[in-house]
Design an enzyme around this catalytic site. Sequence first.
Site, PDB file in Angstrom:
ATOM      1  CB  SER A   1      59.137 -17.406   8.679  1.00 18.34           C
ATOM      2  OG  SER A   1      60.029 -17.544   9.774  1.00 18.34           O
TER       3      SER A   1
ATOM      4  CE  LYS B   1      57.349 -16.450  12.445  1.00 19.05           C
ATOM      5  NZ  LYS B   1      58.369 -16.955  11.849  1.00 19.05           N
TER       6      LYS B   1
ATOM      7  CB  SER C   1      59.510 -13.032  10.887  1.00 24.13           C
ATOM      8  OG  SER C   1      59.261 -14.354  10.493  1.00 24.13           O
TER       9      SER C   1
ATOM     10  CE  LYS D   1      56.473 -13.719   8.365  1.00 26.38           C
ATOM     11  NZ  LYS D   1      57.908 -13.497   8.026  1.00 26.38           N
TER      12      LYS D   1
END
Length: 401
Positions: A68, A71, A128, A235
């Site tokens: 993730s 992202k 997320s 993140k």
Amino acid sequence: MPSRTDLRPAAQTARRALRLSALAFSALLWALPASAFDTRARAAYILDQTTDTVLLAKNADEAIPPASMSKLMTLYVAFEALRDGRLTLDERLPVSQHAMSYGGSTMFLDTTDRVKVEDLLQGIIVLSGNDACAVIAEALSPDGTEAGFARYMTQRAKQLGMTQSTFANSNGWPAPGHLMSVHDLAILAQHIINDFPQYYPLFSETRFNFDGRAPSNTQNRNPLLSLGIGADGLKTGHTEEAGYGLVGSAKQGDRRVIFVVSGLPSKEARADEAEAIVNWSFRQFAKKTLVHDGTPVAQAKVWMGREPTVDLVPEGDLTLLLPAMSSDDVQAEVVYTGPVHAPITKGQKLADLVFTPEGMGEIRRPLVAANDVPTGGFLVRVQTAVKVLFGRVINGPEGAM
């Protein structure tokens, strides 16, 4: 008489080693090498953004699954679209069947929803949301598909200097060829922080509850945000293949540290490692102004100038990062291609001051001309020609300057 071109010396790389006292020129041969922090991560990269100093690099340019953390690239492209007016924060976007079909971390969107861009951004950052990424991707894709958006992400990443990044989707869902390096992720984090300060505060939000859905899934997974150590982004990521990772940033005083870790075995290991990195980065290093603007460091030889040499000075105050236990004496090397041809303009970059700290990469800082050096007059040209010709008579054609 030979032409002026014939009289010019062959350019050579001049190197001058310096040994300087830390009192006058505290430079940066670290007493503590980068290996002093023994990370458990498969890959790691730690950057002091304020001084542009790499504190640690481990497998930093290896292309690995980013989960993730990728992202962040979708968010960067979305921020660009907001800046350019191609999206607005209050614009509502439809949810396709493809976006709704994503599992894992989601905002629990369905095809009856039309979701504000602002909510989608918060859903990506805090929750997320895989589905939220797909909604943004389809809205901005050149062909309206997530695959088309992934191709655009790959192209844009290369333009930003991210050479080891290839995207197969918008959210890091496991897919063949979906890869990034931790170095690339650090580059991306820098761009987000520098290019979009108006949106960066979103990354420090600890909770987001979208439309009352899934009240148990409202907390930001970044383990550092509540610790009071200056952490404000960015993140987390996790898949079985990638392990646990984090792109993090923290600011204390006037220093900011950006770091990326990947391949840790658990959430607990990720949290412990991230906190240790922040503490090590700020406690073991200190920012110091080492040479003030206008202080000569060395001289470069000048060809056909009114003066035979020119002082080399740093481009503004030279501020570097030193370890807490650095030695008083350091070694540095001035490197330039010389002699430098006149005319020379004050502030013109002429050389590099090079440091090679133990266990770390080479660090260069520019040196510029301290003053103008005009081209010499007729007498200078005659004297130079005589010296060159005399040298050729004594040493032969290959011995000229």
